[in-house]
Design a protein around this motif. Structure first.
Motif, PDB file in Angstrom:
ATOM      1  N   VAL A  19      -1.973 -16.365  11.736  1.00  0.00           N
ATOM      2  CA  VAL A  19      -2.066 -14.901  11.769  1.00  0.00           C
ATOM      3  C   VAL A  19      -3.000 -14.454  10.649  1.00  0.00           C
ATOM      4  O   VAL A  19      -2.789 -14.779   9.480  1.00  0.00           O
ATOM      5  N   VAL A  20      -4.045 -13.720  11.028  1.00  0.00           N
ATOM      6  CA  VAL A  20      -5.025 -13.232  10.052  1.00  0.00           C
ATOM      7  C   VAL A  20      -5.015 -11.709  10.058  1.00  0.00           C
ATOM      8  O   VAL A  20      -5.219 -11.077  11.104  1.00  0.00           O
ATOM      9  N   LEU A  21      -4.783 -11.126   8.904  1.00  0.00           N
ATOM     10  CA  LEU A  21      -4.804  -9.667   8.758  1.00  0.00           C
ATOM     11  C   LEU A  21      -6.054  -9.259   7.998  1.00  0.00           C
ATOM     12  O   LEU A  21      -6.315  -9.766   6.907  1.00  0.00           O
ATOM     13  N   PHE A  22      -6.822  -8.323   8.575  1.00  0.00           N
ATOM     14  CA  PHE A  22      -7.890  -7.662   7.826  1.00  0.00           C
ATOM     15  C   PHE A  22      -7.324  -6.359   7.282  1.00  0.00           C
ATOM     16  O   PHE A  22      -7.142  -5.390   8.015  1.00  0.00           O
ATOM     17  N   ASP A  23      -7.017  -6.338   6.010  1.00  0.00           N
ATOM     18  CA  ASP A  23      -6.360  -5.209   5.361  1.00  0.00           C
ATOM     19  C   ASP A  23      -7.407  -4.358   4.647  1.00  0.00           C
ATOM     20  O   ASP A  23      -8.576  -4.740   4.536  1.00  0.00           O
ATOM     21  N   SER A  24      -6.992  -3.215   4.154  1.00  0.00           N
ATOM     22  CA  SER A  24      -7.890  -2.379   3.344  1.00  0.00           C
ATOM     23  C   SER A  24      -7.203  -2.053   2.027  1.00  0.00           C
ATOM     24  O   SER A  24      -5.965  -2.017   1.945  1.00  0.00           O
TER      25      SER A  24
ATOM     26  N   LEU B 262     -10.502  -6.142   2.913  1.00  0.00           N
ATOM     27  CA  LEU B 262     -11.856  -5.586   2.906  1.00  0.00           C
ATOM     28  C   LEU B 262     -11.844  -4.391   1.971  1.00  0.00           C
ATOM     29  O   LEU B 262     -11.338  -3.318   2.314  1.00  0.00           O
ATOM     30  N   ASP B 263     -12.381  -4.583   0.784  1.00  0.00           N
ATOM     31  CA  ASP B 263     -12.274  -3.600  -0.302  1.00  0.00           C
ATOM     32  C   ASP B 263     -13.570  -2.803  -0.414  1.00  0.00           C
ATOM     33  O   ASP B 263     -14.567  -3.287  -0.936  1.00  0.00           O
ATOM     34  N   ASN B 264     -13.533  -1.565   0.094  1.00  0.00           N
ATOM     35  CA  ASN B 264     -14.723  -0.712  -0.003  1.00  0.00           C
ATOM     36  C   ASN B 264     -14.608   0.287  -1.154  1.00  0.00           C
ATOM     37  O   ASN B 264     -15.443   1.191  -1.280  1.00  0.00           O
ATOM     38  N   GLU B 265     -13.559   0.148  -1.943  1.00  0.00           N
ATOM     39  CA  GLU B 265     -13.345   0.930  -3.168  1.00  0.00           C
ATOM     40  C   GLU B 265     -13.128   2.420  -2.927  1.00  0.00           C
ATOM     41  O   GLU B 265     -13.181   3.207  -3.878  1.00  0.00           O
ATOM     42  N   CYS B 266     -12.912   2.817  -1.667  1.00  0.00           N
ATOM     43  CA  CYS B 266     -12.762   4.272  -1.436  1.00  0.00           C
ATOM     44  C   CYS B 266     -11.952   4.546  -0.171  1.00  0.00           C
ATOM     45  O   CYS B 266     -11.660   3.651   0.611  1.00  0.00           O
TER      46      CYS B 266
ATOM     47  N   ASP C  87      -6.282 -10.358  19.732  1.00  0.00           N
ATOM     48  CA  ASP C  87      -6.518  -9.276  18.775  1.00  0.00           C
ATOM     49  C   ASP C  87      -5.373  -8.282  18.913  1.00  0.00           C
ATOM     50  O   ASP C  87      -5.038  -7.857  20.024  1.00  0.00           O
ATOM     51  N   LEU C  88      -4.786  -7.899  17.790  1.00  0.00           N
ATOM     52  CA  LEU C  88      -3.563  -7.100  17.854  1.00  0.00           C
ATOM     53  C   LEU C  88      -3.699  -5.829  17.031  1.00  0.00           C
ATOM     54  O   LEU C  88      -4.114  -5.861  15.871  1.00  0.00           O
ATOM     55  N   ASN C  89      -3.334  -4.715  17.655  1.00  0.00           N
ATOM     56  CA  ASN C  89      -3.244  -3.430  16.962  1.00  0.00           C
ATOM     57  C   ASN C  89      -1.768  -3.158  16.712  1.00  0.00           C
ATOM     58  O   ASN C  89      -1.001  -2.958  17.650  1.00  0.00           O
ATOM     59  N   LEU C  90      -1.370  -3.184  15.448  1.00  0.00           N
ATOM     60  CA  LEU C  90       0.038  -2.956  15.111  1.00  0.00           C
ATOM     61  C   LEU C  90       0.298  -1.521  14.662  1.00  0.00           C
ATOM     62  O   LEU C  90       1.378  -1.197  14.176  1.00  0.00           O
ATOM     63  N   GLY C  91      -0.696  -0.643  14.812  1.00  0.00           N
ATOM     64  CA  GLY C  91      -0.506   0.740  14.392  1.00  0.00           C
ATOM     65  C   GLY C  91      -0.546   0.861  12.881  1.00  0.00           C
ATOM     66  O   GLY C  91      -0.921  -0.079  12.173  1.00  0.00           O
ATOM     67  N   GLY C  92      -0.153   2.015  12.394  1.00  0.00           N
ATOM     68  CA  GLY C  92      -0.212   2.222  10.949  1.00  0.00           C
ATOM     69  C   GLY C  92       0.854   3.195  10.481  1.00  0.00           C
ATOM     70  O   GLY C  92       1.325   4.031  11.255  1.00  0.00           O
TER      71      GLY C  92
ATOM     72  N   HIS D  59     -15.090 -19.296  12.710  1.00  0.00           N
ATOM     73  CA  HIS D  59     -14.030 -20.158  12.168  1.00  0.00           C
ATOM     74  C   HIS D  59     -12.641 -19.698  12.616  1.00  0.00           C
ATOM     75  O   HIS D  59     -11.642 -20.226  12.160  1.00  0.00           O
ATOM     76  N   ARG D  60     -12.598 -18.752  13.487  1.00  0.00           N
ATOM     77  CA  ARG D  60     -11.327 -18.142  13.873  1.00  0.00           C
ATOM     78  C   ARG D  60     -10.390 -19.111  14.588  1.00  0.00           C
ATOM     79  O   ARG D  60      -9.177 -19.072  14.389  1.00  0.00           O
ATOM     80  N   GLY D  61     -10.924 -19.940  15.446  1.00  0.00           N
ATOM     81  CA  GLY D  61     -10.064 -20.785  16.265  1.00  0.00           C
ATOM     82  C   GLY D  61      -9.202 -19.931  17.168  1.00  0.00           C
ATOM     83  O   GLY D  61      -9.690 -18.974  17.785  1.00  0.00           O
ATOM     84  N   ASP D  62      -7.907 -20.249  17.228  1.00  0.00           N
ATOM     85  CA  ASP D  62      -6.978 -19.498  18.067  1.00  0.00           C
ATOM     86  C   ASP D  62      -6.186 -18.462  17.271  1.00  0.00           C
ATOM     87  O   ASP D  62      -5.145 -17.973  17.733  1.00  0.00           O
ATOM     88  N   ALA D  63      -6.632 -18.148  16.091  1.00  0.00           N
ATOM     89  CA  ALA D  63      -5.847 -17.243  15.242  1.00  0.00           C
ATOM     90  C   ALA D  63      -5.650 -15.879  15.895  1.00  0.00           C
ATOM     91  O   ALA D  63      -6.547 -15.348  16.562  1.00  0.00           O
ATOM     92  N   ILE D  64      -4.474 -15.318  15.666  1.00  0.00           N
ATOM     93  CA  ILE D  64      -4.210 -13.925  16.030  1.00  0.00           C
ATOM     94  C   ILE D  64      -4.814 -13.063  14.918  1.00  0.00           C
ATOM     95  O   ILE D  64      -4.572 -13.309  13.734  1.00  0.00           O
ATOM     96  N   VAL D  65      -5.615 -12.082  15.305  1.00  0.00           N
ATOM     97  CA  VAL D  65      -6.314 -11.258  14.319  1.00  0.00           C
ATOM     98  C   VAL D  65      -5.847  -9.809  14.413  1.00  0.00           C
ATOM     99  O   VAL D  65      -5.822  -9.228  15.508  1.00  0.00           O
ATOM    100  N   ILE D  66      -5.498  -9.247  13.262  1.00  0.00           N
ATOM    101  CA  ILE D  66      -5.044  -7.855  13.183  1.00  0.00           C
ATOM    102  C   ILE D  66      -6.044  -7.086  12.319  1.00  0.00           C
ATOM    103  O   ILE D  66      -6.018  -7.192  11.093  1.00  0.00           O
ATOM    104  N   PRO D  67      -6.957  -6.335  12.933  1.00  0.00           N
ATOM    105  CA  PRO D  67      -7.916  -5.551  12.147  1.00  0.00           C
ATOM    106  C   PRO D  67      -7.328  -4.189  11.810  1.00  0.00           C
ATOM    107  O   PRO D  67      -6.640  -3.584  12.629  1.00  0.00           O
ATOM    108  N   THR D  68      -7.572  -3.705  10.588  1.00  0.00           N
ATOM    109  CA  THR D  68      -7.079  -2.370  10.207  1.00  0.00           C
ATOM    110  C   THR D  68      -8.173  -1.641   9.433  1.00  0.00           C
ATOM    111  O   THR D  68      -9.183  -2.226   9.042  1.00  0.00           O
ATOM    112  N   GLY D  69      -7.951  -0.373   9.191  1.00  0.00           N
ATOM    113  CA  GLY D  69      -8.804   0.416   8.317  1.00  0.00           C
ATOM    114  C   GLY D  69     -10.153   0.758   8.932  1.00  0.00           C
ATOM    115  O   GLY D  69     -10.478   0.372  10.060  1.00  0.00           O
TER     116      GLY D  69
END
Lengths: 172, 196
Positions: free
Chosen positions: B66-71, B98-102, B40-45, B14-24
């Motif tokens: 713009v889609v951010l995968f946050d932690s 993305l909540d892994n609780e730890c 796909d974009l790495n914006l550092g941390g 379902h992404r389409g042309d979205a810019i995706v920023i994965p983190t964590g």
């Protein structure tokens, strides 16, 4: 003998420098003495004001804007700059983009006796991060703002403008 | 809880042309599923500030999704950003937590109040346009298209299985990835943004 600051920096001079240098966004947390500047910035159709909740955010938001091809400046107080240390490291210095940061120099004065630790540690903080800076106190100094933009673009590094006497001219 | 890989597999469709920023820690697996590396974009941390950088990108590119995968560990360090994002109302911004609780990367110690906090509730009350919570893959799959079409800022909290790392940092094997500078260069080239 005590020397007092005779002239002030007007918000119009600051905004004019922003426009001259193609600024598109001001990412900011206003303090009690910047309200007039804030209102003037909001009136500019070419400028988008981005209010942040904490100063560390401002440098990261600026990075995102820079990646998008925009020209942001960060407008915060020296206390917030010190809070932002890791953001300055990770989001500005390591990223290699030009950024002008306008910093209210809380506690700075011409008397030679600094009683506010916010002022005492401001320049040592910038020196520790190897960020060059220019002091701006009054309208006659405002060309230093363009100097900072030129230096930031040439070096792809942050350059700070320290606004002496806490934007006194804005508080009118 | 859902495996992050399954979230990515479903999302990619379902992404389409979205810019995706994965983190964590969870975000490290995104590269295996992405079919549009130039977006796909790495914006550092910097102690949770990638969320802020993603906001800046969304504000600077209002015509791009713009889609951010946050932690959750990162978000807890900088929770005020929810108000900042809601205040600017970027319609093109989708914030997926993305909540892994730890703190998976330091051995799996729980984050504060790991099991009781309602991140979607916090986001919604901060002023996000809409907010969702999922701990079931099928429910996420059913709603993901609606999420991607919704006017932002949209917040999505997903409970994911932690991928805990206990090896000393120097012994951890990481798949080769592009550097932050490389991803920025590739995205700017893709979008025709001058690097000067």
């Amino acid at each position: 003998m005590v020397t007092q600051q005779a002239a002030v920096l007007s918000p119009e001079a600051m905004v004019e420098e922003f426009q001259k240098n193609g600024v598109t966004h001001v990412v900011t947390i206003p303090d009690s003495e910047t309200n007039y500047l804030y209102e003037l910035m909001k009136e500019q159709p070419w400028l988008d004001v981005v209010p942040a909740s904490r100063e560390g955010e401002t440098f990261a938001i600026a990075l995102g804007l820079l990646v998008a091809g925009q020209t942001p400046v960060v407008l915060i107080q020296n206390t917030g700059m010190m809070e932002s240390g890791d953001s300055i490291r990770g989001m500005v210095l390591d990223a290699g983009f030009p950024l002008v940061m306008v910093v209210g120099y809380r506690g700075w004065n011409r008397h030679g006796v600094i009683t506010d630790s916010a002022a005492r540690y401001t320049e040592p903080f910038l020196n520790a991060f190897r960020i060059n800076y220019y002091l701006v106190e009054q309208d006659a100094d405002s060309t230093r703002i363009s100097t900072a933009f030129e230096e930031a673009r040439a070096t792809k590094r942050p350059v700070a403008i320290l606004v002496g006497d806490e934007y006194h001219g804005f508080n009118r | 809880m859902i495996h992050a890989e399954d979230v990515f597999r479903v999302f990619q469709e379902h992404r389409g042309d979205a810019i995706v920023i994965p983190t964590g820690t969870s975000g490290r697996r995104w590269g295996e599923f992405s079919n549009n590396e130039n977006r796909d974009l790495n914006l550092g941390g910097a102690m949770g500030q990638t969320t802020s950088a993603a906001l800046g990108l969304a504000l600077g590119l209002p015509d791009e999704k713009v889609v951010l995968f946050d932690s959750e560990g990162a978000l807890l360090m900088n929770m005020g950003i929810l108000a900042t994002i809601a205040g600017k109302k970027p319609e093109n911004f989708c914030h997926i937590l993305l909540d892994n609780e730890c703190y998976a990367t330091t051995g799996g110690q729980p984050v504060p109040n790991a099991q009781e906090i309602n991140y979607a509730g916090v986001a919604k009350e901060s002023g996000y346009s809409s907010a969702y919570s999922f701990d079931d893959l099928e429910e996420f799959a059913t709603n993901v298209e609606e999420i991607m079409q919704a006017t932002g800022p949209v917040f999505v909290a997903i409970k994911v299985v932690p991928q805990i790392e206990n090896e000393p940092i120097g012994m951890r094997v990481r798949p080769p990835t592009r550097s932050r500078a490389e991803t920025i260069r590739d995205l700017q080239s893709e979008l025709g943004i001058s690097a000067d």
